[in-house]
Scaffold this active site. Structure first.
Site, mmCIF file in Angstrom:
data_model
loop_
_atom_site.group_PDB
_atom_site.id
_atom_site.type_symbol
_atom_site.label_atom_id
_atom_site.label_comp_id
_atom_site.label_asym_id
_atom_site.label_seq_id
_atom_site.Cartn_x
_atom_site.Cartn_y
_atom_site.Cartn_z
ATOM 1 N N GLN A 1 -75.076 12.432 47.653
ATOM 2 C CA GLN A 1 -75.053 11.734 49.064
ATOM 3 C C GLN A 1 -76.914 12.149 49.907
ATOM 4 O O GLN A 1 -77.584 12.938 49.757
ATOM 5 C CB GLN A 1 -74.183 12.733 50.500
ATOM 6 C CG GLN A 1 -72.506 12.407 49.782
ATOM 7 C CD GLN A 1 -72.021 13.136 50.811
ATOM 8 O OE1 GLN A 1 -71.936 14.176 51.203
ATOM 9 N NE2 GLN A 1 -70.634 12.722 51.321
ATOM 10 N N ALA B 1 -75.364 12.387 62.931
ATOM 11 C CA ALA B 1 -75.100 12.594 61.430
ATOM 12 C C ALA B 1 -75.103 11.539 60.948
ATOM 13 O O ALA B 1 -73.417 10.830 61.444
ATOM 14 C CB ALA B 1 -74.611 14.241 61.120
ATOM 15 N N VAL C 1 -67.827 15.807 64.391
ATOM 16 C CA VAL C 1 -68.604 15.176 64.596
ATOM 17 C C VAL C 1 -67.439 14.229 65.964
ATOM 18 O O VAL C 1 -66.247 14.153 65.798
ATOM 19 C CB VAL C 1 -68.519 13.313 64.241
ATOM 20 C CG1 VAL C 1 -69.916 13.227 63.488
ATOM 21 C CG2 VAL C 1 -67.832 13.175 62.760
ATOM 22 N N ARG D 1 -66.428 17.313 43.625
ATOM 23 C CA ARG D 1 -64.708 17.216 44.680
ATOM 24 C C ARG D 1 -64.115 17.328 43.207
ATOM 25 O O ARG D 1 -64.306 16.827 42.425
ATOM 26 C CB ARG D 1 -64.151 15.992 45.309
ATOM 27 C CG ARG D 1 -65.604 16.280 45.960
ATOM 28 C CD ARG D 1 -64.852 15.750 47.483
ATOM 29 N NE ARG D 1 -65.860 15.278 48.555
ATOM 30 C CZ ARG D 1 -66.177 14.784 49.813
ATOM 31 N NH1 ARG D 1 -64.573 13.591 49.695
ATOM 32 N NH2 ARG D 1 -66.434 15.211 50.590
HETATM 33 N N1 DAH Z 1 -69.686 15.068 55.005
HETATM 34 C C1 DAH Z 1 -68.788 14.277 55.224
HETATM 35 C C2 DAH Z 1 -67.919 13.878 53.891
HETATM 36 O O1 DAH Z 1 -68.783 14.002 52.951
HETATM 37 C C3 DAH Z 1 -69.613 12.940 55.706
HETATM 38 C C4 DAH Z 1 -69.867 12.807 57.242
HETATM 39 C C5 DAH Z 1 -69.435 12.018 57.982
HETATM 40 C C6 DAH Z 1 -71.250 13.819 57.082
HETATM 41 C C7 DAH Z 1 -69.897 12.383 59.458
HETATM 42 C C8 DAH Z 1 -72.013 13.597 57.935
HETATM 43 C C9 DAH Z 1 -71.203 13.340 59.524
HETATM 44 O O2 DAH Z 1 -72.921 13.388 58.450
HETATM 45 O O3 DAH Z 1 -71.329 12.786 60.611
HETATM 46 O O4 DAH Z 1 -66.738 13.562 53.430
#
Ligand code: DAH
Length: 328
Positions: free
Chosen positions: A206, A296, A249, A192
């Site tokens: 992650q 998720a 989501v 990032r």
């Molecule tokens: N992708 C998001 C981030 O990196 C985090 C995330 C939020 C992942 C909600 C998910 C989800 O799978 O359902 O900030």
């Protein structure tokens, strides 16, 4: 007598002209002290002498032999210290345990976390490190120009690819290639455009998770996450859940755990953003949201490890400081 005198002379000049090499030393040993060497040669003549001659020459030959032995021993010491170090290594000493290193604490804990999910019936899929706009944004319900993109916009390559800013970039592919019900985790490295501090890093890990079936629920999502953190930390670590927004989501939530600062003060740290997969995301992958539901999440692996070991600065992981790394 003549022979002994001559031998002494040649020996003295041999010793003077030696180059201190171990090869030369070996040759001198063979020449003077070997089985068929000069001293044994003289002794074989000595045995032919009369007893009274023996009395006189015996000690002289012995003295010479001792002189030769001492001179060659001294020479050997000199050779050992001057020649390459190998010669001076004492191979009878006990060995020194080599320091061969080990896997990084993040890698160790990634495997540990993966194993917990494996026991819960999840399978592990690898993430990509570079992806396109379609998978990273479009299929996750970020239309072009949507302001929420700003939270994830990162570096772009000239051919319009990006080092992934989240492992959710794999969601569409998983949805397209798996038939529900399925459970998958996707560990990956993210990047990032970030101003770093003790809990933010520009490069981090992650562990994305996805569960899709006909009858799953928000309660099941919370159950999975709670089971994971209790198993991972091995105690009932205090946590709380609060609502939040992510375009992919509905509803969205984040799980925060209590983080004790060095000062003793307690703070909530965001550890697992999650939610129920948005109907648009399911639709784009060809799944009917009236039939299927899914949830998720993405665990912040670095933060997970920080809390496990009481590490106060997330930047320690990528500094490469051996004093830090050797503790794991
Ligand atoms: N992708 C998001 C981030 O990196 C985090 C995330 C939020 C992942 C909600 C998910 C989800 O799978 O359902 O900030």
């Amino acid at each position: 007598m003549e022979k002994l005198q001559a031998l002494k002379k040649t020996f003295n000049s041999d010793i003077k002209n030696t180059d201190d090499s171990s090869e030369m030393l070996d040759n001198l040993y063979i020449k003077y002290l070997g089985k068929k060497g000069a001293i044994n040669n003289i002794i074989s003549e000595f045995v032919k002498l009369y007893p009274n001659q023996k009395k006189e020459w015996g000690p002289r030959i012995n003295t010479f032999k001792k002189e030769v032995e001492t001179a060659l021993k001294n020479l050997q010491q000199k050779t050992l210290s001057s020649e390459n170090v190998i010669n001076s290594i004492d191979i009878t000493l006990p060995g020194i345990k080599p320091h061969i290193g080990h896997t990084h604490p993040i890698t160790q804990m990634k495997h540990y976390a993966e194993n917990i999910f494996l026991t819960m019936g999840f399978k592990v899929v690898d993430s990509l490190e570079v992806d396109d706009d379609f998978n990273h944004f479009e299929t996750l319900n970020f239309p072009k120009g949507h302001p929420a993109r700003d939270m994830w916009d990162t570096f772009w390559t000239e051919d319009h690819l990006l080092p992934i800013a989240h492992t959710s970039t794999m969601q569409h592919r998983i949805l397209k290639t798996h038939t529900p019900p399925f459970r998958v985790i996707i560990p990956g490295k993210c990047f990032r455009y970030e101003a770093t501090d003790t809990v933010h890093e520009h490069t981090f890990y992650q562990i994305e998770g996805m569960y899709v079936s006909k009858d799953t629920s928000l309660a099941e999502l919370i159950g999975v996450l709670e089971t994971f953190i209790y198993t991972y930390y091995r105690y009932k670590i205090p946590y709380k859940i609060q609502p939040t927004f992510f375009p992919f989501v509905e509803p969205g939530l984040e799980l925060l755990v209590e983080h004790k600062l060095k000062s003793g003060e307690k703070k909530w740290l965001e550890l697992i953003p999650a939610g129920m997969i948005h109907p648009n995301v399911l639709k784009m992958a060809g799944l009917d949201p009236n039939t299927y539901k899914g949830f998720a999440w993405a665990i912040g692996l670095d933060r997970l490890v920080m809390l496990k070991y009481g590490i106060s600065d997330i930047r320690a992981f990528h500094k490469g400081d051996l004093r830090f790394l050797q503790q794991f």
